[in-house]
Motif scaffolding. Sequence first.
Motif, PDB file in Angstrom:
ATOM      1  N   GLY A 179      30.769  40.559  32.425  1.00  0.00           N
ATOM      2  CA  GLY A 179      30.745  39.895  33.724  1.00  0.00           C
ATOM      3  C   GLY A 179      30.212  38.489  33.699  1.00  0.00           C
ATOM      4  N   GLN A 180      29.678  38.058  32.556  1.00  0.00           N
ATOM      5  CA  GLN A 180      29.114  36.707  32.489  1.00  0.00           C
ATOM      6  C   GLN A 180      30.182  35.652  32.218  1.00  0.00           C
ATOM      7  OE1 GLN A 180      25.801  36.562  29.750  1.00  0.00           O
ATOM      8  NE2 GLN A 180      24.905  38.460  30.545  1.00  0.00           N
ATOM      9  N   LYS A 181      31.296  36.070  31.587  1.00  0.00           N
ATOM     10  CA  LYS A 181      32.361  35.124  31.276  1.00  0.00           C
ATOM     11  C   LYS A 181      33.494  35.281  32.271  1.00  0.00           C
ATOM     12  CE  LYS A 181      35.445  33.564  27.599  1.00  0.00           C
ATOM     13  NZ  LYS A 181      35.871  33.707  26.192  1.00  0.00           N
ATOM     14  N   HIS A 182      33.961  34.142  32.820  1.00  0.00           N
ATOM     15  CA  HIS A 182      35.071  34.180  33.759  1.00  0.00           C
ATOM     16  C   HIS A 182      36.391  34.247  32.993  1.00  0.00           C
ATOM     17  CE1 HIS A 182      32.281  33.401  36.943  1.00  0.00           C
ATOM     18  NE2 HIS A 182      31.926  32.232  36.441  1.00  0.00           N
ATOM     19  N   PRO A 183      37.388  34.955  33.553  1.00  0.00           N
ATOM     20  CA  PRO A 183      38.696  34.988  32.894  1.00  0.00           C
ATOM     21  C   PRO A 183      39.270  33.580  32.751  1.00  0.00           C
ATOM     22  CG  PRO A 183      38.589  36.610  34.671  1.00  0.00           C
ATOM     23  CD  PRO A 183      37.369  35.747  34.790  1.00  0.00           C
ATOM     24  N   SER A 184      40.117  33.392  31.741  1.00  0.00           N
ATOM     25  CA  SER A 184      40.797  32.113  31.560  1.00  0.00           C
ATOM     26  C   SER A 184      41.661  31.830  32.782  1.00  0.00           C
ATOM     27  CB  SER A 184      41.678  32.154  30.311  1.00  0.00           C
ATOM     28  OG  SER A 184      40.923  32.531  29.191  1.00  0.00           O
ATOM     29  N   ASP A 185      41.840  30.567  33.089  1.00  0.00           N
ATOM     30  CA  ASP A 185      42.636  30.124  34.233  1.00  0.00           C
ATOM     31  C   ASP A 185      41.993  30.457  35.574  1.00  0.00           C
ATOM     32  OD1 ASP A 185      44.426  29.083  32.531  1.00  0.00           O
ATOM     33  OD2 ASP A 185      45.998  30.552  32.861  1.00  0.00           O
ATOM     34  N   GLY A 186      40.731  30.943  35.540  1.00  0.00           N
ATOM     35  CA  GLY A 186      39.952  31.016  36.766  1.00  0.00           C
ATOM     36  C   GLY A 186      40.300  32.103  37.736  1.00  0.00           C
ATOM     37  N   ALA A 187      40.732  31.703  38.961  1.00  0.00           N
ATOM     38  CA  ALA A 187      40.709  32.582  40.120  1.00  0.00           C
ATOM     39  C   ALA A 187      41.846  33.590  40.140  1.00  0.00           C
ATOM     40  CB  ALA A 187      40.767  31.742  41.385  1.00  0.00           C
ATOM     41  N   LEU A 188      41.609  34.666  40.877  1.00  0.00           N
ATOM     42  CA  LEU A 188      42.645  35.657  41.136  1.00  0.00           C
ATOM     43  C   LEU A 188      43.458  35.286  42.371  1.00  0.00           C
ATOM     44  CD1 LEU A 188      40.768  38.970  40.404  1.00  0.00           C
ATOM     45  CD2 LEU A 188      42.886  38.251  39.336  1.00  0.00           C
ATOM     46  N   SER A 189      42.944  34.379  43.184  1.00  0.00           N
ATOM     47  CA  SER A 189      43.691  33.886  44.341  1.00  0.00           C
ATOM     48  C   SER A 189      43.169  32.507  44.705  1.00  0.00           C
ATOM     49  CB  SER A 189      43.533  34.838  45.533  1.00  0.00           C
ATOM     50  OG  SER A 189      42.210  34.759  46.052  1.00  0.00           O
ATOM     51  N   THR A 190      43.897  31.824  45.578  1.00  0.00           N
ATOM     52  CA  THR A 190      43.506  30.463  45.956  1.00  0.00           C
ATOM     53  C   THR A 190      42.192  30.444  46.720  1.00  0.00           C
ATOM     54  OG1 THR A 190      44.887  30.705  47.932  1.00  0.00           O
ATOM     55  CG2 THR A 190      45.887  29.635  46.015  1.00  0.00           C
ATOM     56  N   GLN A 191      41.817  31.601  47.306  1.00  0.00           N
ATOM     57  CA  GLN A 191      40.559  31.649  48.056  1.00  0.00           C
ATOM     58  C   GLN A 191      39.339  31.778  47.143  1.00  0.00           C
ATOM     59  OE1 GLN A 191      43.249  33.644  49.017  1.00  0.00           O
ATOM     60  NE2 GLN A 191      43.825  32.120  50.558  1.00  0.00           N
ATOM     61  N   ASP A 192      39.577  32.155  45.870  1.00  0.00           N
ATOM     62  CA  ASP A 192      38.465  32.371  44.953  1.00  0.00           C
ATOM     63  C   ASP A 192      38.232  31.132  44.102  1.00  0.00           C
ATOM     64  OD1 ASP A 192      38.216  35.025  45.781  1.00  0.00           O
ATOM     65  OD2 ASP A 192      39.783  35.647  44.380  1.00  0.00           O
ATOM     66  N   ALA A 193      37.068  30.547  44.235  1.00  0.00           N
ATOM     67  CA  ALA A 193      36.741  29.431  43.343  1.00  0.00           C
ATOM     68  C   ALA A 193      36.565  29.962  41.932  1.00  0.00           C
ATOM     69  CB  ALA A 193      35.473  28.734  43.820  1.00  0.00           C
ATOM     70  N   THR A 194      35.806  31.012  41.791  1.00  0.00           N
ATOM     71  CA  THR A 194      35.636  31.689  40.500  1.00  0.00           C
ATOM     72  C   THR A 194      35.441  33.177  40.767  1.00  0.00           C
ATOM     73  OG1 THR A 194      33.237  31.344  40.545  1.00  0.00           O
ATOM     74  CG2 THR A 194      34.574  29.701  39.347  1.00  0.00           C
ATOM     75  N   CYS A 195      35.715  33.975  39.772  1.00  0.00           N
ATOM     76  CA  CYS A 195      35.436  35.403  39.870  1.00  0.00           C
ATOM     77  C   CYS A 195      35.240  35.927  38.463  1.00  0.00           C
ATOM     78  CB  CYS A 195      36.570  36.153  40.578  1.00  0.00           C
ATOM     79  SG  CYS A 195      38.099  36.187  39.645  1.00  0.00           S
ATOM     80  N   SER A 196      34.603  37.070  38.354  1.00  0.00           N
ATOM     81  CA  SER A 196      34.426  37.699  37.048  1.00  0.00           C
ATOM     82  C   SER A 196      34.997  39.109  37.104  1.00  0.00           C
ATOM     83  CB  SER A 196      32.950  37.738  36.652  1.00  0.00           C
ATOM     84  OG  SER A 196      32.214  38.510  37.576  1.00  0.00           O
ATOM     85  N   VAL A 197      35.370  39.615  35.940  1.00  0.00           N
ATOM     86  CA  VAL A 197      36.035  40.908  35.855  1.00  0.00           C
ATOM     87  C   VAL A 197      35.366  41.747  34.779  1.00  0.00           C
ATOM     88  CG1 VAL A 197      38.194  42.096  35.307  1.00  0.00           C
ATOM     89  CG2 VAL A 197      38.251  39.955  36.597  1.00  0.00           C
ATOM     90  N   THR A 198      35.120  43.016  35.086  1.00  0.00           N
ATOM     91  CA  THR A 198      34.645  43.955  34.059  1.00  0.00           C
ATOM     92  C   THR A 198      35.546  45.175  34.064  1.00  0.00           C
ATOM     93  OG1 THR A 198      33.081  44.937  35.641  1.00  0.00           O
ATOM     94  CG2 THR A 198      32.236  43.238  34.156  1.00  0.00           C
ATOM     95  N   VAL A 199      35.853  45.675  32.874  1.00  0.00           N
ATOM     96  CA  VAL A 199      36.683  46.871  32.720  1.00  0.00           C
ATOM     97  C   VAL A 199      35.764  48.088  32.781  1.00  0.00           C
ATOM     98  CG1 VAL A 199      38.250  48.129  31.206  1.00  0.00           C
ATOM     99  CG2 VAL A 199      38.368  45.628  31.319  1.00  0.00           C
ATOM    100  N   THR A 200      36.034  48.988  33.715  1.00  0.00           N
ATOM    101  CA  THR A 200      35.161  50.148  33.928  1.00  0.00           C
ATOM    102  C   THR A 200      35.733  51.450  33.382  1.00  0.00           C
ATOM    103  OG1 THR A 200      36.154  50.511  36.113  1.00  0.00           O
ATOM    104  CG2 THR A 200      34.178  49.113  36.007  1.00  0.00           C
ATOM    105  N   ASP A 201      37.066  51.484  33.191  1.00  0.00           N
ATOM    106  CA  ASP A 201      37.684  52.749  32.776  1.00  0.00           C
ATOM    107  C   ASP A 201      39.056  52.465  32.181  1.00  0.00           C
ATOM    108  OD1 ASP A 201      38.157  55.472  32.485  1.00  0.00           O
ATOM    109  OD2 ASP A 201      39.039  55.654  34.490  1.00  0.00           O
ATOM    110  N   TYR A 202      39.517  53.372  31.312  1.00  0.00           N
ATOM    111  CA  TYR A 202      40.870  53.281  30.763  1.00  0.00           C
ATOM    112  C   TYR A 202      41.646  54.496  31.252  1.00  0.00           C
ATOM    113  CZ  TYR A 202      38.765  49.712  27.855  1.00  0.00           C
ATOM    114  OH  TYR A 202      38.103  48.587  27.437  1.00  0.00           O
ATOM    115  N   VAL A 203      42.620  54.242  32.122  1.00  0.00           N
ATOM    116  CA  VAL A 203      43.369  55.309  32.779  1.00  0.00           C
ATOM    117  C   VAL A 203      44.465  55.862  31.875  1.00  0.00           C
ATOM    118  CG1 VAL A 203      44.803  55.890  34.782  1.00  0.00           C
ATOM    119  CG2 VAL A 203      42.873  54.303  35.021  1.00  0.00           C
TER     120      VAL A 203
END
Length: 700
Positions: A179-203
């Motif tokens: 969660g400390q590193k932001h994904p490359s290319d930044g936001a998931l939408s135009t409303q998000d300046a930055t966001c972070s992603v963590t993988v919690t499970d493998y379905v």
Amino acid sequence: VTSTQSCTEKHLTITCSKTTESRETCILKDGWESTPVAVGDVVHLEGKCVSGLWTIDRDSGFLVLLPDLLISGTSIANSIRCMRRGVLGEMFKAFDGGSKQMLNGTIVHDIFQKAAMSSDFSPERIQTFAAEALRSPNYLGQMYSLKLTQADMRQEVEEYLPSLSEWANHYVHMSPQAGQKHPSDGALSTQDATCSVTVTDYVDIEENMWCPRFGLKVKIDVTAGVRIHRRGRKPTERIVPLELKTGKESNSIEHRSQVILYTLMSSARRCDPEAGFLVYLKTGSLHPVVGNHMDRRELVKIRNSLAHHIGNSLVKVEGRSQMAPLPAIVSDKQACKYCPQKRNCAVYSRYCFSLFIEHLSPVHLQYFSHWLLLCTLEALTMENKAGRRIIWLQTAQQREKSGGCVGNMQLAREVSVLSDGVYKHSFVRKEGDQTLTGLIVGDRIVVSDQDSVLIGLATGYVTEITISGVTCSLDKNLSKFSSNTVFRLDQDEGAGCLSTHLGNLSMLMENTPTSERLRQLIVEFRPPQFIDSLSSVLPRDAKDTVANILKDVFRRLNKPQKQAMKKVLLSKDYTLIVGIPGTGKTTTICTLVRILHACGFSVLLTSYTHSAVDNILLKLKRFKISFLRLGRAQKVHHDILPFTEESRRAEGIQTLEELEQLYSKEVRHMKFFIVIYFKILQSVNLHFIKCHITYDAPTH
């Protein structure tokens, strides 16, 4: 028509049944009017219908043309820059014979997926998975085919391993750094300046999806549960697709388009993920890809154009069928230079890219066109007779009446692992009629849920049938589904089709010495050549053994059989032996194999059917002739199973040297190739230096 806003629209009159008078209207506009839809076409509509009027425009709705034609996400992505490439890619599916880079990508994918399912990306565990992969029978076989060594592949694979652990450190929730590193290319939408992603499970791993709702089929590398952290907002959780890439970190439109299509497909099976991720395994980078309506809309349009060309591959000219023209040629020399379909593209159209076909004569081009047409006609007949679409167009009860399906099945006991990626499942009837008909041992099957909502959950083979149950070996473990889940098992008649033959037809046009020689023999009908004397064929130390064999069988062979045997032994190119049933072709073949084996040669025996091969092997077994049976064990006669490649490998082959020893024990010097053919169509499948072809079949 032209609308009141002076925009072009296309108005469709549609009905849900050809036999009813109930009709509605669909208006296509804002780019949708270019959809190549024709009267009689089947379409699927997504959107709102108000008083019998559908409107598909820029902001809402989809029209899916020929939705029962399932097209892969890769083909659609390849069509973005060149529609011809996408059409040819669907036609010549078995064209690519593999490469070192492709094998490396497959192995690295496998390592990542195993680490994901074990929730352990530690460097030690990654190294263990890599070592196991490099010893696996499947990858050893591919290394052998590509003439690679384990050391070569180990060096290639190990370049990726540190990045896999680094990726997990940044993005897997169990890591302190997650969660400390932001994904490359930044936001998931135009409303998000930055966001972070963590993988919690493998379905799921390699989740297979067939979706007639959107006319798509995909296999998602990893389906993962993720937690998205947006600044100032509560974290949200989604199940999203991860597309793994081992090549250059390009974040290209083709790569992003695949992920967007995966999000669309996922929305048909579960909650809309809204986004997916590209994972570049060499760098450990994570790129978010948002599946917004605009991008999905444009990709569905491309899919519709591709479906139109594939679904209308034949045209009638003066009452005769011929191949339809391909989409227009793109003026991009760079794209053409590296296109894997450039030769097929040139041969198909005959006039373009003359550099790729200058070695071919008009006779060769005519041969290609003729057999391409015949293969296409046969594929169309097979599809109309019993294609995969029956799985979702007929209920399990409907298809059971005509055979080829058993429904109302539930898992009876624990799923067991047969080998890497192969799982044993036992199904029993939930209720009702216990008699099982329509499937036989050895059938290839597709498993879906009873209502055909989750289509193509797994594929595999029937291994045992009892009065009330079916045992199968499948490529997926279905134990993750609820114990109340009801399944249907359908015979998979759409597997393979004619892609192998079209791939061989394409390779026959290659500019290589082997293909040139084959064209001379097969296309130009150059007469086969023969040597003058048997003394130059039979080794001196084998003459006594051969004499004993001949003494044993010659009194039982008639004159034509003896002539046929001599002709085969003297042949430089090929020998055709033709005869109606009961004329002794099988006996002739068995005697030939015994003689050739005694001379120290290896013989490759092949046929259009497994039973034809096994019938001869059962005879050879009595003479203590050693052999290695190739092919799927599910299709092999039970008395021949100990001689299969699978059984021999199970004895503990873990190195390429051991595999080579197994092959060299049986394949000492490949000199003779015997083909038992039931269909002359298969004769395009000839890639060898010395061939001896026997048609062991009715004369028709």
